[in-house]
Design an enzyme around this catalytic site. Structure first.
Site, PDB file in Angstrom:
ATOM      1  N   TRP A   1       0.141  -3.984  -2.139  1.00  0.00           N
ATOM      2  CA  TRP A   1      -0.083  -5.336  -2.170  1.00  0.00           C
ATOM      3  C   TRP A   1      -0.145  -5.915  -3.690  1.00  0.00           C
ATOM      4  O   TRP A   1      -0.590  -7.085  -3.675  1.00  0.00           O
ATOM      5  CB  TRP A   1      -1.141  -5.885  -1.135  1.00  0.00           C
ATOM      6  CG  TRP A   1      -1.042  -5.599   0.298  1.00  0.00           C
ATOM      7  CD1 TRP A   1      -1.348  -4.788   1.284  1.00  0.00           C
ATOM      8  CD2 TRP A   1       0.126  -6.495   1.103  1.00  0.00           C
ATOM      9  NE1 TRP A   1      -0.736  -5.100   2.243  1.00  0.00           N
ATOM     10  CE2 TRP A   1      -0.072  -5.948   2.235  1.00  0.00           C
ATOM     11  CE3 TRP A   1       0.784  -7.637   0.746  1.00  0.00           C
ATOM     12  CZ2 TRP A   1       0.733  -6.654   3.353  1.00  0.00           C
ATOM     13  CZ3 TRP A   1       1.541  -8.045   1.756  1.00  0.00           C
ATOM     14  CH2 TRP A   1       1.602  -7.739   3.021  1.00  0.00           C
TER      15      TRP A   1
ATOM     16  N   ASP B   1      -4.049  -6.224   2.221  1.00  0.00           N
ATOM     17  CA  ASP B   1      -5.490  -5.607   1.934  1.00  0.00           C
ATOM     18  C   ASP B   1      -5.743  -5.425   0.381  1.00  0.00           C
ATOM     19  O   ASP B   1      -6.985  -5.701   0.104  1.00  0.00           O
ATOM     20  CB  ASP B   1      -5.450  -4.231   2.535  1.00  0.00           C
ATOM     21  CG  ASP B   1      -5.058  -4.421   3.714  1.00  0.00           C
ATOM     22  OD1 ASP B   1      -4.718  -5.284   4.493  1.00  0.00           O
ATOM     23  OD2 ASP B   1      -5.355  -3.275   4.502  1.00  0.00           O
TER      24      ASP B   1
ATOM     25  N   GLN C   1      -7.355 -11.303  11.345  1.00  0.00           N
ATOM     26  CA  GLN C   1      -5.889 -11.191  10.612  1.00  0.00           C
ATOM     27  C   GLN C   1      -5.253 -12.457  10.566  1.00  0.00           C
ATOM     28  O   GLN C   1      -5.659 -13.355  11.278  1.00  0.00           O
ATOM     29  CB  GLN C   1      -5.069  -9.764  11.045  1.00  0.00           C
ATOM     30  CG  GLN C   1      -5.358  -8.655  10.041  1.00  0.00           C
ATOM     31  CD  GLN C   1      -4.107  -7.636  10.612  1.00  0.00           C
ATOM     32  OE1 GLN C   1      -3.718  -7.822  11.583  1.00  0.00           O
ATOM     33  NE2 GLN C   1      -4.012  -6.857   9.390  1.00  0.00           N
TER      34      GLN C   1
ATOM     35  N   TRP D   1      -1.563  -8.716  13.499  1.00  0.00           N
ATOM     36  CA  TRP D   1      -0.474  -9.410  13.219  1.00  0.00           C
ATOM     37  C   TRP D   1       0.904  -8.681  13.299  1.00  0.00           C
ATOM     38  O   TRP D   1       1.871  -9.075  13.520  1.00  0.00           O
ATOM     39  CB  TRP D   1      -0.423 -10.410  11.983  1.00  0.00           C
ATOM     40  CG  TRP D   1      -0.761  -9.589  10.553  1.00  0.00           C
ATOM     41  CD1 TRP D   1      -1.054  -8.378  10.372  1.00  0.00           C
ATOM     42  CD2 TRP D   1      -0.009 -10.087   9.399  1.00  0.00           C
ATOM     43  NE1 TRP D   1      -0.978  -8.084   9.202  1.00  0.00           N
ATOM     44  CE2 TRP D   1      -0.537  -9.328   8.461  1.00  0.00           C
ATOM     45  CE3 TRP D   1       0.538 -11.293   9.030  1.00  0.00           C
ATOM     46  CZ2 TRP D   1      -0.248  -9.616   7.048  1.00  0.00           C
ATOM     47  CZ3 TRP D   1       0.875 -11.607   7.845  1.00  0.00           C
ATOM     48  CH2 TRP D   1       0.562 -10.563   6.739  1.00  0.00           C
TER      49      TRP D   1
ATOM     50  N   GLU E   1       7.462   0.422   5.343  1.00  0.00           N
ATOM     51  CA  GLU E   1       6.482  -0.506   5.411  1.00  0.00           C
ATOM     52  C   GLU E   1       6.667  -1.527   4.186  1.00  0.00           C
ATOM     53  O   GLU E   1       6.333  -2.632   4.640  1.00  0.00           O
ATOM     54  CB  GLU E   1       5.143   0.466   5.165  1.00  0.00           C
ATOM     55  CG  GLU E   1       3.986  -0.466   5.443  1.00  0.00           C
ATOM     56  CD  GLU E   1       2.594   0.202   5.170  1.00  0.00           C
ATOM     57  OE1 GLU E   1       2.545   1.541   5.059  1.00  0.00           O
ATOM     58  OE2 GLU E   1       1.520  -0.097   5.428  1.00  0.00           O
TER      59      GLU E   1
ATOM     60  N   TRP F   1      -2.652  -3.234  15.750  1.00  0.00           N
ATOM     61  CA  TRP F   1      -3.082  -4.190  15.149  1.00  0.00           C
ATOM     62  C   TRP F   1      -2.464  -5.634  15.239  1.00  0.00           C
ATOM     63  O   TRP F   1      -1.474  -5.803  15.840  1.00  0.00           O
ATOM     64  CB  TRP F   1      -2.151  -4.017  13.556  1.00  0.00           C
ATOM     65  CG  TRP F   1      -3.117  -3.175  12.622  1.00  0.00           C
ATOM     66  CD1 TRP F   1      -3.763  -3.586  11.489  1.00  0.00           C
ATOM     67  CD2 TRP F   1      -3.514  -1.938  12.521  1.00  0.00           C
ATOM     68  NE1 TRP F   1      -4.459  -2.708  10.582  1.00  0.00           N
ATOM     69  CE2 TRP F   1      -4.278  -1.475  11.449  1.00  0.00           C
ATOM     70  CE3 TRP F   1      -3.075  -0.534  13.473  1.00  0.00           C
ATOM     71  CZ2 TRP F   1      -4.769  -0.051  11.323  1.00  0.00           C
ATOM     72  CZ3 TRP F   1      -3.696   0.550  13.153  1.00  0.00           C
ATOM     73  CH2 TRP F   1      -4.543   0.766  12.095  1.00  0.00           C
TER      74      TRP F   1
HETATM   75  C1  GLC Z   1      -2.062  -2.591   6.334  1.00  0.00           C
HETATM   76  C2  GLC Z   1      -1.637  -3.945   6.109  1.00  0.00           C
HETATM   77  C3  GLC Z   1      -1.886  -5.012   7.255  1.00  0.00           C
HETATM   78  C4  GLC Z   1      -1.463  -4.226   8.368  1.00  0.00           C
HETATM   79  C5  GLC Z   1      -1.845  -2.931   8.714  1.00  0.00           C
HETATM   80  C6  GLC Z   1      -0.959  -2.137   9.844  1.00  0.00           C
HETATM   81  O1  GLC Z   1      -3.668  -2.435   6.507  1.00  0.00           O
HETATM   82  O2  GLC Z   1      -2.247  -4.370   4.862  1.00  0.00           O
HETATM   83  O3  GLC Z   1      -1.443  -6.234   6.770  1.00  0.00           O
HETATM   84  O4  GLC Z   1      -1.699  -5.061   9.564  1.00  0.00           O
HETATM   85  O5  GLC Z   1      -1.630  -1.987   7.512  1.00  0.00           O
HETATM   86  O6  GLC Z   1       0.474  -2.368   9.460  1.00  0.00           O
END
Ligand code: GLC
Length: 427
Positions: A349, A161, A101, A35, A392, A33
């Site tokens: 979120w 998200d 992202q 960020w 997380e 992923w």
């Molecule tokens: C979810 C989060 C996102 C993150 C991903 C992996 O989709 O909302 O920000 O990058 O998980 O951790």
């Protein structure tokens, strides 16, 4: 001296390492992923600088020819995750998702350079053109009218998200009859009460269908796609990243890029004012098609400090909101205003606390001289990790750890803050 928690955090980064890239957590998120990788790099930098750079380099290997760095890179097919490469159809190598992202990478690269030596400068130099192309993509494709405010074409592009910020935009999406059946995988790993609802998921997939069918034409997505909203998170992170990219350009002697970046920064100063919601007296998300504001304050609203955005008066108002919100919860900073009717302390979120957002908020508050607020949020984050573990996200009322366990970016934030290196002092 490393504490046992430090050792645990290092163990998590190593265990989530898939050889050049790190998964956010095993099974739930089995790919690279965007960020997440940037934060992983910060964590690795605390014990293995070469590995830190590799993380960013492998992310940029997936950059699209138009400059976009995608939000997920599918390096291998993994049936544990939906929607996978066959749904996105990016037509790229490696396959990836079709949007981006929050662009934190340039800011993290600057941190690595400022805390490192010649070898770090050379690694940054090799990446500079790619970082510049990524920022150029954001400004051109997510702000085609050059307003100084970038939009996002999918709630997932915000990295937050399922936030209530997107409800007004999501409500306007019409789900087509031919969306087709699909099988979610996330609710097999995690309690459905903590994940998005089925109606929301249909809408997420409607946007992907539009993108796929226009061949991921990003200007078309921004102008006519099913969803286009201004996000304080992406806007503020990009503003800060532009500033940090400019600093890198100066350090690396990249003269020709400097005026272009300075222009983006100047436009964004005005552009971010489009997110100021006078009814709430705060920076809020906004639907860029209808001009309607979201009426909720989020953890991303607080990134105004990180960007250095807004007037003194606006920042004072945001600091007052921060105090009010922190007084209302046991652990800050909640992803949504706890006094708002849409707040849910456990749902994705819509209330819980994320360590990486706290990391960015704290950095911004310290830069703005709001050290008391910064210290409070940092202490809350530490308490959460110490009592619940490297989750997380966390319930702001009870401190319960939620979502995936042994999470890469939570471990990374702990290492950067915990080990007392230059990085943590800068934060
Ligand atoms: C979810 C989060 C996102 C993150 C991903 C992996 O989709 O909302 O920000 O990058 O998980 O951790």
């Amino acid at each position: 001296m490393r504490s046992s928690l430090d050792e645990e955090a290092i163990g998590i980064l190593k265990a989530n390492d898939r050889g050049g890239f790190t998964v956010p957590t095993a099974r739930l998120y089995p790919y690279q992923w965007n960020w997440d990788s940037a934060f992983a790099a910060l964590g690795f930098a605390e014990f293995d600088r070469d590995r830190a750079w590799r993380e960013i380099e492998t992310l940029f290997e997936a950059q699209w020819p138009d400059g976009m760095v995608p939000h997920i890179v599918f390096r291998q097919n993994d049936p544990d995750y939906f929607p996978g490469p066959a749904i996105w159809q990016s037509n790229t190598e490696p396959p990836s998702s079709g949007h981006s992202q929050p662009p934190v990478t340039a800011s993290i690269v600057l941190r690595l350079v400022e805390s490192g030596g010649t070898a770090d400068i050379e690694r940054a130099r090799a990446l500079f053109d790619r970082m510049l192309a990524f920022h150029r993509w954001f400004h051109a494709m997510r702000d085609p009218e050059d307003t100084g405010l970038v939009g996002i074409i999918h709630p997932w592009e915000s990295g937050r998200d399922n936030c209530p910020d997107w409800d007004i935009g999501m409500d306007r999406i019409v789900v087509p009859d031919d969306l087709g059946p699909y099988q979610r995988r996330d609710t097999e790993h995690i309690d459905p009460a903590e994940r998005p609802s089925a109606e929301q998921y249909d809408r997420y997939l409607t946007i992907i269908k539009f993108g796929r069918e226009c061949g991921w034409d990003h200007v078309e997505m921004a102008r006519n796609g099913p969803f286009y909203m201004g996000d304080p998170g992406v806007q503020f992170i990009l503003m800060r990243a532009d500033r940090d990219l400019l600093r890198l350009a100066e350090l690396l002697g990249e003269r020709s890029a400097q005026s272009e970046i300075a222009h983006w920064l100047e436009r964004a100063r005005d552009g971010c004012q489009l997110l100021w919601n006078p009814a709430v007296n705060a920076f809020c998300a906004r639907d860029l098609r209808t001009r309607e504001f979201s009426d909720g304050i989020t953890s991303a609203s607080m990134l105004a400090f990180y960007a250095g955005a807004g007037s003194d008066e606006q920042r004072d108002a945001m600091a007052a909101h921060a105090r009010r919100i922190l007084d209302d919860v046991e652990f800050g900073f909640p992803s949504f205003d706890p006094t708002h009717p849409r707040f849910e302390s456990k749902r994705y979120w819509r209330g819980p606390v994320w360590a990486i957002i706290n990391f960015l908020i704290v950095d911004g508050l310290n830069n703005a001289g709001e050290t008391e607020l910064a210290d409070r949020i940092k202490a809350d984050t530490r308490r959460l990790i110490e009592t619940a573990g490297f989750y997380e996200y966390f319930d702001p009322r009870t401190g319960e750890g939620l979502g995936g366990a042994d999470f890469t970016w939570t471990a990374a934030v702990h290492l950067v803050w915990g080990s007392g290196s230059t990085n943590s002092q800068a934060a």
